[in-house]
Scaffold this active site. Structure first.
Site, mmCIF file in Angstrom:
data_model
loop_
_atom_site.group_PDB
_atom_site.id
_atom_site.type_symbol
_atom_site.label_atom_id
_atom_site.label_comp_id
_atom_site.label_asym_id
_atom_site.label_seq_id
_atom_site.Cartn_x
_atom_site.Cartn_y
_atom_site.Cartn_z
ATOM 1 N N GLN A 117 36.683 39.987 44.247
ATOM 2 C CA GLN A 117 36.086 39.758 42.634
ATOM 3 C C GLN A 117 36.329 41.360 42.320
ATOM 4 O OE1 GLN A 117 33.821 35.993 41.566
ATOM 5 N NE2 GLN A 117 35.555 35.927 41.404
ATOM 6 N N SER A 118 36.466 41.436 40.981
ATOM 7 C CA SER A 118 35.689 42.914 40.308
ATOM 8 C C SER A 118 36.580 44.330 41.015
ATOM 9 C CB SER A 118 34.629 43.064 40.510
ATOM 10 O OG SER A 118 33.772 41.945 38.876
ATOM 11 N N ARG A 119 37.706 43.642 41.710
ATOM 12 C CA ARG A 119 38.304 45.385 42.521
ATOM 13 C C ARG A 119 37.038 45.909 43.742
ATOM 14 N NH1 ARG A 119 41.752 43.074 41.678
ATOM 15 N NH2 ARG A 119 43.503 43.828 40.208
ATOM 16 N N LEU A 120 36.093 45.149 43.688
ATOM 17 C CA LEU A 120 34.889 45.820 44.915
ATOM 18 C C LEU A 120 35.583 45.192 46.147
ATOM 19 C CD1 LEU A 120 31.532 45.442 42.883
ATOM 20 C CD2 LEU A 120 33.664 47.578 43.311
ATOM 21 N N ILE A 176 46.037 40.404 39.638
ATOM 22 C CA ILE A 176 45.112 38.975 40.023
ATOM 23 C C ILE A 176 43.544 39.175 40.471
ATOM 24 C CG2 ILE A 176 44.851 37.019 41.961
ATOM 25 C CD1 ILE A 176 47.983 37.084 42.564
#
Ligand SMILES: Cc1cc2nc3c(=O)[nH]c(=O)nc-3n(C[C@H](O)[C@H](O)[C@H](O)COP(=O)(O)O)c2cc1C
Length: 217
Positions: free
Chosen positions: A193-196, A14
């Site tokens: 978002q974007s695993r940040l 997700i």
């Protein structure tokens, strides 16, 4: 078949996008920040928002974890109730340090709490025990938590014995009560978002003040 299944597990992901957490909007101390997020989890109707993983360490150095329910938190610590003679009770007697973990999935949040553990006072354990429903109080008497028992029937017989003996006013067993974790580190994780992701770590310094820093995701 198993190949297809493992591929589909690997594809489960997700992208988190609901909220953010910055140095500026996090509270000066972790108790205030925890209270804010806990209220938001309750408000969002996260199922069993008060359920947390409790990890302890045995004398052999091996960790073990299980879910317990938080019953109180304030600047003195995070409290749950259990059987002192359970596996976790024995591990805490040998090594009084633990880690707590909340995962409020609907809010894309995780909170990690670590520190020393002590028992709450006898009077606090009494007060909470007597606030519980009768069946829970009888269950606490009937169950030698974490010990093997030959059958479900034997467990129910122990419950019936407790009911017979104590009626509707069972006393708190000496082996049952509360533990409080006094945190020295608390980390708040907000999925981004974007695993940040945002990670704000609170650490208690030598003067007793809380320091905050951002960790990389
Ligand atoms: C949602 C949930 C809540 C639980 N709450 C408690 C609790 O507050 N206290 C407790 O002793 N066990 C609770 N348990 C059971 C523990 O996970 C565990 O099975 C039990 O405490 C024995 O653990 P131990 O053998 O490692 O000591 C809960 C389990 C679940 C799934």
């Amino acid at each position: 078949m198993s190949q297809a299944k493992s591929q589909s597990i690997a594809d489960l992901r997700i992208d988190y996008s609901q909220a953010s957490l910055s140095e500026a909007d996090s509270a000066a101390d972790p108790f205030t920040q925890f209270g804010k997020w806990f209220d938001e989890a309750i408000h969002a109707q996260v199922p069993e928002a008060n359920a947390m993983s409790l990890a302890t360490v045995g004398s052999n150095g091996r960790p073990s974890s299980r879910i317990v329910l938080i019953k109180q938190f304030d600047e003195h610590g995070f409290t749950w109730f259990t059987n002192f003679d359970s596996r976790k009770g024995h591990e805490l007697a040998q090594h009084p340090y633990a880690a707590l973990l909340f995962h409020w999935i609907a809010l894309e949040r995780q909170v990690r709490i670590e520190g020393r553990v002590e028992r709450v006072s006898e009077s606090d354990s009494d007060a909470y025990f007597h606030s519980r429903p009768l069946r829970s109080r009888l269950g606490a008497i009937a169950s030698a938590q974490s010990q093997a028992i030959a059958s479900r029937e034997m467990l129910e017989a122990e419950y019936a014995k407790a009911e017979q003996k104590f009626g509707d006013n069972p006393p708190r067993p000496k082996h049952w009560g509360g533990y409080r974790l006094l945190p020295d580190t608390v980390e708040f994780w907000q999925g981004r978002q974007s695993r940040l992701h945002d990670r704000i770590l609170y650490t208690l310094d030598a003067t007793g003040s809380w320091q905050r820093q951002r960790l990389q995701p």
